[in-house]
Design a protein around this motif. Structure first.
Motif, PDB file in Angstrom:
ATOM      1  N   ALA A 339     -41.643  24.156  30.281  1.00 54.49           N
ATOM      2  CA  ALA A 339     -41.245  25.459  29.937  1.00 54.49           C
ATOM      3  C   ALA A 339     -42.276  26.489  30.291  1.00 54.49           C
ATOM      4  O   ALA A 339     -42.070  27.653  30.661  1.00 54.49           O
ATOM      5  N   TYR A 340     -43.525  25.990  30.147  1.00 53.81           N
ATOM      6  CA  TYR A 340     -44.606  26.700  30.327  1.00 53.81           C
ATOM      7  C   TYR A 340     -45.014  26.788  31.882  1.00 53.81           C
ATOM      8  O   TYR A 340     -45.349  27.943  32.483  1.00 53.81           O
ATOM      9  N   ALA A 341     -44.515  25.724  32.520  1.00 54.91           N
ATOM     10  CA  ALA A 341     -44.691  25.632  34.052  1.00 54.91           C
ATOM     11  C   ALA A 341     -43.647  26.800  34.698  1.00 54.91           C
ATOM     12  O   ALA A 341     -44.000  27.563  35.587  1.00 54.91           O
ATOM     13  N   ARG A 342     -42.518  26.777  34.087  1.00 56.49           N
ATOM     14  CA  ARG A 342     -41.450  27.921  34.757  1.00 56.49           C
ATOM     15  C   ARG A 342     -42.061  29.356  34.196  1.00 56.49           C
ATOM     16  O   ARG A 342     -41.999  30.255  35.223  1.00 56.49           O
ATOM     17  N   ALA A 343     -42.375  29.409  32.976  1.00 55.57           N
ATOM     18  CA  ALA A 343     -43.136  30.857  32.856  1.00 55.57           C
ATOM     19  C   ALA A 343     -44.482  31.216  33.604  1.00 55.57           C
ATOM     20  O   ALA A 343     -44.527  32.341  33.891  1.00 55.57           O
ATOM     21  N   GLU A 345     -44.801  30.148  36.702  1.00 52.45           N
ATOM     22  CA  GLU A 345     -44.190  30.334  38.107  1.00 52.45           C
ATOM     23  C   GLU A 345     -43.387  31.707  38.081  1.00 52.45           C
ATOM     24  O   GLU A 345     -43.750  32.626  38.996  1.00 52.45           O
ATOM     25  N   THR A 346     -42.859  32.235  37.103  1.00 54.98           N
ATOM     26  CA  THR A 346     -42.251  33.453  36.966  1.00 54.98           C
ATOM     27  C   THR A 346     -43.336  34.565  36.770  1.00 54.98           C
ATOM     28  O   THR A 346     -43.164  35.656  37.446  1.00 54.98           O
ATOM     29  N   GLY A 347     -44.638  34.251  36.069  1.00 54.67           N
ATOM     30  CA  GLY A 347     -45.351  35.220  36.032  1.00 54.67           C
ATOM     31  C   GLY A 347     -46.336  35.237  37.467  1.00 54.67           C
ATOM     32  O   GLY A 347     -47.092  36.275  37.643  1.00 54.67           O
ATOM     33  N   GLY A 348     -46.075  34.517  38.264  1.00 46.60           N
ATOM     34  CA  GLY A 348     -46.497  34.695  39.888  1.00 46.60           C
ATOM     35  C   GLY A 348     -47.854  33.800  39.954  1.00 46.60           C
ATOM     36  O   GLY A 348     -48.684  34.128  40.815  1.00 46.60           O
ATOM     37  N   PHE A 349     -48.326  33.087  38.982  1.00 55.01           N
ATOM     38  CA  PHE A 349     -49.508  32.351  38.974  1.00 55.01           C
ATOM     39  C   PHE A 349     -49.294  31.020  40.089  1.00 55.01           C
ATOM     40  O   PHE A 349     -48.619  30.167  39.747  1.00 55.01           O
ATOM     41  N   ASP A 350     -50.178  31.161  41.013  1.00 52.48           N
ATOM     42  CA  ASP A 350     -50.216  29.838  41.915  1.00 52.48           C
ATOM     43  C   ASP A 350     -51.715  29.402  42.183  1.00 52.48           C
ATOM     44  O   ASP A 350     -52.482  29.844  42.793  1.00 52.48           O
ATOM     45  N   PRO A 351     -51.883  28.157  41.530  1.00 51.82           N
ATOM     46  CA  PRO A 351     -53.193  27.494  41.629  1.00 51.82           C
ATOM     47  C   PRO A 351     -53.553  27.335  42.862  1.00 51.82           C
ATOM     48  O   PRO A 351     -55.048  27.163  42.931  1.00 51.82           O
ATOM     49  N   ARG A 352     -53.186  27.524  43.809  1.00 52.69           N
ATOM     50  CA  ARG A 352     -53.516  26.870  45.286  1.00 52.69           C
ATOM     51  C   ARG A 352     -53.523  28.262  46.346  1.00 52.69           C
ATOM     52  O   ARG A 352     -53.305  28.268  47.444  1.00 52.69           O
ATOM     53  N   ALA A 353     -53.016  29.381  45.478  1.00 58.92           N
ATOM     54  CA  ALA A 353     -53.093  30.531  46.497  1.00 58.92           C
ATOM     55  C   ALA A 353     -54.490  30.850  47.216  1.00 58.92           C
ATOM     56  O   ALA A 353     -55.409  31.039  46.496  1.00 58.92           O
ATOM     57  N   GLY A 354     -54.375  30.959  48.516  1.00 57.31           N
ATOM     58  CA  GLY A 354     -55.438  31.025  49.418  1.00 57.31           C
ATOM     59  C   GLY A 354     -56.251  29.927  49.800  1.00 57.31           C
ATOM     60  O   GLY A 354     -57.312  30.079  50.307  1.00 57.31           O
ATOM     61  N   TRP A 355     -56.055  28.658  48.840  1.00 61.05           N
ATOM     62  CA  TRP A 355     -56.753  27.683  48.909  1.00 61.05           C
ATOM     63  C   TRP A 355     -56.694  27.091  50.383  1.00 61.05           C
ATOM     64  O   TRP A 355     -57.803  26.751  51.076  1.00 61.05           O
ATOM     65  N   ALA A 356     -55.754  26.826  51.002  1.00 61.83           N
ATOM     66  CA  ALA A 356     -55.685  26.484  52.340  1.00 61.83           C
ATOM     67  C   ALA A 356     -56.370  27.442  53.505  1.00 61.83           C
ATOM     68  O   ALA A 356     -56.631  26.900  54.528  1.00 61.83           O
ATOM     69  N   ASP A 357     -56.539  28.564  53.386  1.00 61.61           N
ATOM     70  CA  ASP A 357     -57.036  29.472  54.155  1.00 61.61           C
ATOM     71  C   ASP A 357     -58.533  29.482  53.740  1.00 61.61           C
ATOM     72  O   ASP A 357     -59.068  30.219  54.639  1.00 61.61           O
ATOM     73  N   GLY A 358     -58.952  28.678  52.865  1.00 55.19           N
ATOM     74  CA  GLY A 358     -60.735  28.562  52.558  1.00 55.19           C
ATOM     75  C   GLY A 358     -61.059  30.042  51.900  1.00 55.19           C
ATOM     76  O   GLY A 358     -62.021  30.382  51.895  1.00 55.19           O
ATOM     77  N   LYS A 359     -59.872  30.955  51.249  1.00 58.72           N
ATOM     78  CA  LYS A 359     -60.366  31.832  50.556  1.00 58.72           C
ATOM     79  C   LYS A 359     -60.794  31.516  49.172  1.00 58.72           C
ATOM     80  O   LYS A 359     -60.224  30.570  48.461  1.00 58.72           O
TER      81      LYS A 359
END
Length: 359
Positions: A339-343, A345-359
């Protein structure tokens, strides 16, 4: 002890090394045997204590290049028949062996001495002799090295350590004079040698030395105790005792210079929501405030909670928080986490955002 018994002693065999062994091989062999045979590890075992003394005696000779050279040379001479059946070399002019011819005028062997100078050499090598000459040259005693092991916390706090040391010391019966108590030892030869040390003024014994270990001693550090080594000859000062400290690792703390480090396992919720975390120190537990949103791997610094050091302020305690993932979630916890994971995702949190781009 007779001269022949001295020559028959095999110090290499006592240490379990060949006569061609290097200085490092002799050192390693001695350290291994010293740990196994030390009286502290074998209390009330006279047989092991006697062997420990022989190993210490062998190391004292073979670890000193000059002593080892003389020891090897004297044994070769003895085996080659250069000595008579009495254990003494023939006198000069008798048609026998002449030490002066072998070693030259600069030799420590004095041709014409009743012992041919062998008594002085053996005194230097083994710190004992059947008869001691009063003309033995003064010589500072050899330095002695030993090791002790402390726990991590003992080393950090410092302590006074009673250390048992076995080896040559000033004879307690004659107080170093070499003469039988109640007699005088003047002249060139001691007529009534001390029965305990056979006239050497020095005998083997085990004693307890107090070692002041300073707070914050590190693994491998050497502590010098002046004049606590082997006694000198002819009234010369004693050598020094060097104690190398070995420090066992601690299950909780590690050390970086004067700082202590500790890693504290925490839950994801504690880091996400924040908490007051109980952290161990050398003096007991303290509370550390963990703010909401703290990242796993963050380090907090507690001033003055590290290793004390003479003349300097104590180091710090570095506390690193690290998320511990449960190996098996129960049904209720798993549903709540989904349930937390769904919430999340809905809130827009991505732990890997920008990670692959080296940001």
């Amino acid at each position: 002890m007779s001269q022949q018994e001295w020559f028959d002693r095999d110090f290499y065999a006592a240490l379990g090394v060949p006569s061609t062994a290097s200085a490092e091989e002799i050192k390693k062999a001695y350290r291994k045997l010293a740990r196994e045979l030390h009286p502290d590890a074998n209390p009330d075992n006279t047989e092991v204590e006697e062997r420990f003394k022989k190993v210490s005696e062998a190391h004292a000779v073979l670890s000193d290049p000059a002593k080892r050279k003389e020891y090897d040379r004297m044994r070769r001479l003895y085996r080659s028949g250069a000595f008579t059946g009495t254990g003494f070399p023939p006198r000069a002019g008798s048609g026998g062996f002449d030490f002066g011819d072998l070693f030259g005028s600069g030799s420590p062997f004095i041709v014409g001495d009743p012992l041919g100078g062998v008594g002085d050499v053996l005194g230097d090598l083994f710190r004992r002799a059947g008869t001691r000459t009063a003309s033995a040259r003064p010589r500072r005693g050899s330095d002695v090295e030993t090791e002790t092991r402390l726990s991590f916390r003992e080393a950090v706090a410092g302590m006074v350590l009673p250390l048992r040391v076995s080896g040559p010391m000033v004879c307690t019966s004659c107080h170093g004079s070499g003469t039988r108590p109640g007699t005088r030892g003047t002249g060139s030869i001691v007529d009534a040698p001390c029965p305990d040390c056979q006239g050497a003024g020095i005998g083997d014994r085990t004693r307890t030395v107090s070692v002041h270990v300073p707070p914050g001693v590190s693994d491998g550090q050497r502590i010098r105790l002046p004049a606590q080594g082997e006694p000198g000859l002819g009234g010369a000062p004693s050598g020094d005792l060097y104690v190398t400290v070995r420090v066992d690792p601690d299950p909780v703390f590690a050390r970086s210079g004067n700082d202590l480090t500790v890693t504290v396992p925490v839950s994801f919720a504690e880091l996400a929501l924040g908490t007051m975390l109980s952290v161990p120190t050398l003096e007991g537990q303290v509370s550390v405030k963990i703010p909401p949103g703290t990242q796993s791997g963050r380090t907090f610094r507690l001033r003055g909670r590290g290793v004390p050091h003479r003349g300097d302020a104590a180091g710090d305690l570095l506390v690193t928080v690290e998320v511990a993932v449960p190996p098996d979630l129960g049904h209720e916890a798993a549903e709540a986490l989904r349930a937390y994971a769904r919430a999340e995702e809905t809130g827009g949190f991505d732990p890997r955002a920008g990670w692959a781009d080296g940001k």
